[in-house]
Design an enzyme around this catalytic site. Sequence first.
Site, PDB file in Angstrom:
ATOM      1  CG  ASP A  33     -21.975  41.394   5.147  1.00 61.03           C
ATOM      2  OD1 ASP A  33     -22.086  41.610   6.371  1.00 61.03           O
ATOM      3  OD2 ASP A  33     -21.050  41.853   4.460  1.00 61.03           O
ATOM      4  CD  GLN A  96      -9.422  43.304   1.929  1.00 58.21           C
ATOM      5  OE1 GLN A  96      -8.580  43.972   1.328  1.00 58.21           O
ATOM      6  NE2 GLN A  96      -9.522  41.992   1.805  1.00 58.21           N
ATOM      7  CG  HIS A 102     -15.126  39.961   0.826  1.00 63.21           C
ATOM      8  ND1 HIS A 102     -13.927  39.986   1.506  1.00 63.21           N
ATOM      9  CD2 HIS A 102     -15.796  41.084   1.191  1.00 63.21           C
ATOM     10  CE1 HIS A 102     -13.878  41.080   2.253  1.00 63.21           C
ATOM     11  NE2 HIS A 102     -14.991  41.764   2.074  1.00 63.21           N
ATOM     12  CG  PHE A 103     -16.530  40.301  -6.027  1.00 59.09           C
ATOM     13  CD1 PHE A 103     -15.560  39.307  -6.039  1.00 59.09           C
ATOM     14  CD2 PHE A 103     -16.373  41.382  -6.875  1.00 59.09           C
ATOM     15  CE1 PHE A 103     -14.457  39.388  -6.887  1.00 59.09           C
ATOM     16  CE2 PHE A 103     -15.276  41.478  -7.730  1.00 59.09           C
ATOM     17  CZ  PHE A 103     -14.316  40.482  -7.733  1.00 59.09           C
ATOM     18  CG  HIS A 104     -19.257  43.846  -0.068  1.00 56.32           C
ATOM     19  ND1 HIS A 104     -19.660  43.722   1.235  1.00 56.32           N
ATOM     20  CD2 HIS A 104     -17.915  44.024  -0.022  1.00 56.32           C
ATOM     21  CE1 HIS A 104     -18.609  43.836   2.038  1.00 56.32           C
ATOM     22  NE2 HIS A 104     -17.532  44.024   1.304  1.00 56.32           N
TER      23      HIS A 104
END
Length: 139
Positions: A33, A96, A102-104
């Site tokens: 990220d 969002q 997406h997965f954080h």
Amino acid sequence: MAYDRNNIFARIIRGEIPAHKVHEDAHTLAFMDVMPQSDGHTLVVPKWEAENLFDLPPESLAATILATQRVARAVKKSFDAPGLMIAQLNGRGAGQSVFHIHFHIVPRYEGIDLRFHAREMADPKLLAEHAARIRAALD
Ligand code: DGP
């Protein structure tokens, strides 16, 4: 809302813009990220074009959560994190901001607050270093 093929993660998946990648297979991609809430903050996306959890077919969802588990293990190990947060936001109301699911994966440490969500850009050299560290810890 119709899926926007030009969202930033779709462009990263197509290789049109760079990312600090940590994992890639036929169905998924994981990368740092750029505005990490904690050092090691990594994102896992399916290559399937889906805006949120409800738009993702089961096979792609399965591949994505399995990739998330594998990458999360490597993040935990390489950052020596006692805790790890997995987050996935659906819709503007949930915060969002990029409309490709997406997965954080976010390392957590007791008593240490997270930095703000999607606020401050990290130094690209540091992100490259973190990505290399996570890649080296993948099993
Ligand atoms: P969300 O709000 O859950 O949609 O999270 C989007 C995340 O994506 C946020 O933590 C910041 C990150 N992000 C935004 N733009 C970029 C980008 O261009 N590259 C990367 N690697 N991450 C991005």
